[in-house]
Scaffold this motif. Structure first.
Motif, short mmCIF file in Angstrom:
data_model
loop_
_atom_site.label_atom_id
_atom_site.label_comp_id
_atom_site.label_asym_id
_atom_site.label_seq_id
_atom_site.Cartn_x
_atom_site.Cartn_y
_atom_site.Cartn_z
N THR A 111 0.82 -1.21 0.00
CA THR A 111 0.00 0.00 0.00
C THR A 111 0.85 1.26 0.00
O THR A 111 0.59 2.20 -0.76
N ARG A 112 1.91 1.29 0.83
CA ARG A 112 2.73 2.50 0.90
C ARG A 112 3.58 2.69 -0.35
O ARG A 112 4.00 3.80 -0.64
N THR A 113 3.79 1.61 -1.10
CA THR A 113 4.46 1.76 -2.39
C THR A 113 3.52 2.38 -3.42
O THR A 113 3.95 3.12 -4.31
N LEU A 114 2.23 2.13 -3.26
CA LEU A 114 1.24 2.63 -4.21
C LEU A 114 0.77 4.04 -3.89
O LEU A 114 0.37 4.78 -4.79
N THR A 115 0.77 4.42 -2.61
CA THR A 115 0.27 5.76 -2.23
C THR A 115 0.97 6.24 -0.96
O THR A 115 1.29 5.43 -0.08
N LYS A 116 1.18 7.54 -0.88
CA LYS A 116 1.74 8.14 0.32
C LYS A 116 0.64 8.59 1.28
O LYS A 116 0.91 9.04 2.40
N SER A 117 -0.59 8.48 0.86
CA SER A 117 -1.71 8.91 1.69
C SER A 117 -1.84 8.04 2.94
O SER A 117 -1.58 6.84 2.91
N THR A 118 -2.24 8.69 4.02
CA THR A 118 -2.54 7.96 5.26
C THR A 118 -4.04 7.84 5.48
O THR A 118 -4.46 7.27 6.49
N ARG A 132 -7.22 2.00 1.05
CA ARG A 132 -8.01 0.84 0.65
C ARG A 132 -8.31 0.86 -0.84
O ARG A 132 -8.12 -0.14 -1.55
N ASP A 133 -8.77 2.00 -1.33
CA ASP A 133 -9.19 2.10 -2.74
C ASP A 133 -8.02 1.87 -3.69
O ASP A 133 -8.14 1.17 -4.70
N VAL A 134 -6.87 2.48 -3.38
CA VAL A 134 -5.71 2.35 -4.24
C VAL A 134 -5.23 0.89 -4.28
O VAL A 134 -4.93 0.34 -5.34
N THR A 135 -5.19 0.28 -3.12
CA THR A 135 -4.72 -1.12 -3.05
C THR A 135 -5.70 -2.06 -3.73
O THR A 135 -5.30 -2.99 -4.44
N LEU A 136 -7.00 -1.84 -3.53
CA LEU A 136 -8.00 -2.70 -4.15
C LEU A 136 -7.94 -2.59 -5.67
O LEU A 136 -8.05 -3.60 -6.38
N ARG A 137 -7.74 -1.37 -6.19
CA ARG A 137 -7.59 -1.21 -7.64
C ARG A 137 -6.39 -1.99 -8.16
O ARG A 137 -6.44 -2.63 -9.21
N PHE A 138 -5.31 -1.93 -7.40
CA PHE A 138 -4.10 -2.66 -7.79
C PHE A 138 -4.34 -4.17 -7.78
O PHE A 138 -3.99 -4.87 -8.75
N GLU A 150 -10.03 -8.44 2.07
CA GLU A 150 -10.55 -7.69 3.22
C GLU A 150 -9.50 -6.70 3.71
O GLU A 150 -8.29 -6.97 3.63
N PHE A 151 -9.96 -5.56 4.24
CA PHE A 151 -9.07 -4.48 4.68
C PHE A 151 -9.35 -4.13 6.14
O PHE A 151 -10.48 -4.26 6.61
N GLY A 152 -8.30 -3.67 6.83
CA GLY A 152 -8.44 -3.24 8.21
C GLY A 152 -8.94 -1.81 8.30
O GLY A 152 -9.06 -1.10 7.29
N THR A 199 -5.36 -1.05 5.48
CA THR A 199 -4.35 -2.04 5.12
C THR A 199 -5.01 -3.35 4.68
O THR A 199 -5.89 -3.86 5.38
N PHE A 200 -4.60 -3.87 3.54
CA PHE A 200 -5.05 -5.18 3.08
C PHE A 200 -4.61 -6.23 4.10
O PHE A 200 -3.44 -6.30 4.47
N LEU A 201 -5.53 -7.04 4.56
CA LEU A 201 -5.23 -8.06 5.56
C LEU A 201 -4.72 -9.31 4.85
O LEU A 201 -5.35 -10.37 4.85
N GLY A 202 -3.56 -9.15 4.22
CA GLY A 202 -3.03 -10.14 3.30
C GLY A 202 -2.38 -11.35 3.94
O GLY A 202 -1.73 -12.12 3.25
N GLY A 203 -2.58 -11.52 5.24
CA GLY A 203 -2.11 -12.73 5.89
C GLY A 203 -3.22 -13.73 6.12
O GLY A 203 -2.95 -14.91 6.37
N SER A 204 -4.49 -13.27 5.99
CA SER A 204 -5.59 -14.14 6.43
C SER A 204 -6.91 -13.98 5.70
O SER A 204 -7.71 -14.92 5.71
N PHE A 205 -7.20 -12.83 5.11
CA PHE A 205 -8.59 -12.55 4.77
C PHE A 205 -8.82 -12.25 3.29
O PHE A 205 -8.78 -11.10 2.84
N ILE A 206 -9.05 -13.30 2.53
CA ILE A 206 -9.59 -13.20 1.18
C ILE A 206 -10.81 -14.11 1.15
O ILE A 206 -10.82 -15.17 1.78
N HIS A 207 -11.84 -13.71 0.43
CA HIS A 207 -13.05 -14.52 0.31
C HIS A 207 -13.27 -14.82 -1.17
O HIS A 207 -13.34 -13.91 -2.00
#
Length: 380
Positions: A210-217, A223-229, A246-248, A252-260
């Motif tokens: 996410t931080r590679t894709l956007t500097k926004s906090t 969420r939107d930038v990462t989901l588009r990616f 799924e996102f926190g 942040t993409f919860l990329g250790g546990s949460f995809i449906h």
């Protein structure tokens, strides 16, 4: 992988695993489980033999509850079966299979030249002078050898269910910013020195994406930038339009546990890796990156770059696949409660099993997957 997972995770699994693609988990499928069961006439294994091998996954109490099972051979579904109340449109939770998706997503950014595998991981919290975490590389994170003090399950380090890092990070005091929680942990070993399987490590990688894709906090922007990616680089090219990451709360993409996703969508991801990052003749992820993911790490031969491998583990570590019953080129995305995408390039096979089997009794189910795969020829 074979230890008892946290009570909170199990409770959540029961709630989330039955979420259907219709948006109404209480709606029954249009067909019964018996009507949905399918074995193709084009299978190289006879229908009777394959059906007999699949049946224990659904009928043997030792294997607990299988909710979806699918076999792809040479790129086509040749066997498919569902438990009562589930069908081909039911989205089921990935648990740690999500880690392999995260590994692939990092690969896109490395291919784009935005990340470098052996450079220090770009985590701002680690950049203070003298902070040993600043030496952790992207490779070490992907191979679960960061050296960070992460406790995955309560049995490790004498911690209780409420003290284990996975629970604290996902459901308790760290849940508002899982990445910050994971990145704040101290070192317990030198980078690259020790293998420690950790959901927190995958969350750090997700935050790096996410931080590679956007500097926004701003959480919504993140969420939107990462989901588009994720959709543009992975889900849409693979035809996985019904898959939902799924996102926190902080985006942040919860990329250790949460995809449906459905069993068929998970199979598409397995096939994508079987074809070394290509689909329908188009190369999306570099072959070299998929080879890296499938190459044994220094500290555990059975673990690559966020993928499990069909190789023997060091003494004292539980086996995760079936190294005595199948090619050592088999690899897998594995998750809590027996979620599995198991791929055998030598057999042109991708097998998906989704369900609910406690982690300390996974061995019979995993062995049965191995027996099913062993029915298929090698190098045909």
């Amino acid at each position: 992988m074979h230890k008892i997972k946290l009570a909170l995770l199990t409770v959540l699994a029961i709630a989330l695993s039955g979420c259907g693609g219709t948006g109404n988990p209480a709606t029954p499928p249009q067909k019964s489980a018996a009507e949905l069961a399918y074995i193709s006439d084009s299978s190289p294994v006879t229908k009777a033999r394959l059906d007999a091998a699949i049946a224990p996954l659904f009928e043997d109490p030792a294997m607990a509850e299988t909710r979806a099972f699918l076999v792809m051979y040479r790129g086509k579904i040749i066997a498919e079966r569902y438990g009562e109340g589930y069908d081909e449109d039911t989205r089921l939770i990935s648990w740690s299979m999500a880690k392999s998706f995260t590994g692939a997503l990092i690969g896109f950014l490395v291919a784009d030249g935005r990340l470098v595998l052996d450079d220090p991981a770009p985590v701002p919290a680690w950049q203070r002078p003298g902070d040993p975490r600043g030496e952790i590389t992207l490779r070490q994170l992907l191979q679960m050898s960061s050296g960070l003090d992460h406790t995955e399950v309560p049995e490790e380090g004498g911690k209780t269910v409420y003290e284990a890092d996975t629970n604290r990070m996902l459901f308790l005091d760290g849940s508002q910013d899982a990445a910050a929680y994971a990145e704040a942990r101290p070192m317990e070993a030198r980078p690259g020195e020790k293998f420690e399987y950790s959901t927190a490590t995958s969350i750090i990688l997700s935050d790096i994406i996410t931080r590679t894709l956007t500097k926004s906090t701003d959480p919504q922007v993140r969420r939107d930038v990462t989901l588009r990616f994720i959709r543009g680089r992975l889900l849409e090219p693979l035809g996985m339009e019904g898959t939902y990451p799924e996102f926190g709360p902080n985006g942040t993409f919860l990329g250790g546990s949460f995809i449906h996703a459905t069993a068929r969508d998970y199979a598409k991801f397995g096939e994508f890796l079987r074809h070394n990052g290509a689909r329908k003749g188009a190369q999306h992820l570099p072959v070299s990156w998929v080879r890296f993911m499938k190459t044994s790490s220094t500290n555990d031969p059975a673990y690559g770059g966020h993928l499990w491998l069909n190789k023997r583990r060091p003494e004292g570590r539980g086996q995760v696949l079936f190294p005595d019953n199948g090619p050592d080129t088999i690899f897998a995305a594995l998750g809590h409660l027996g979620q599995q995408i198991v791929v055998s390039p030598a057999q042109q096979l991708t097998v998906v099993r989704l369900g609910k089997t406690q982690d300390d009794v996974l061995a019979p189910m995993s062995a049965q997957i191995g027996r099913i795969m062993a029915l298929f020829p090698i190098g045909s």
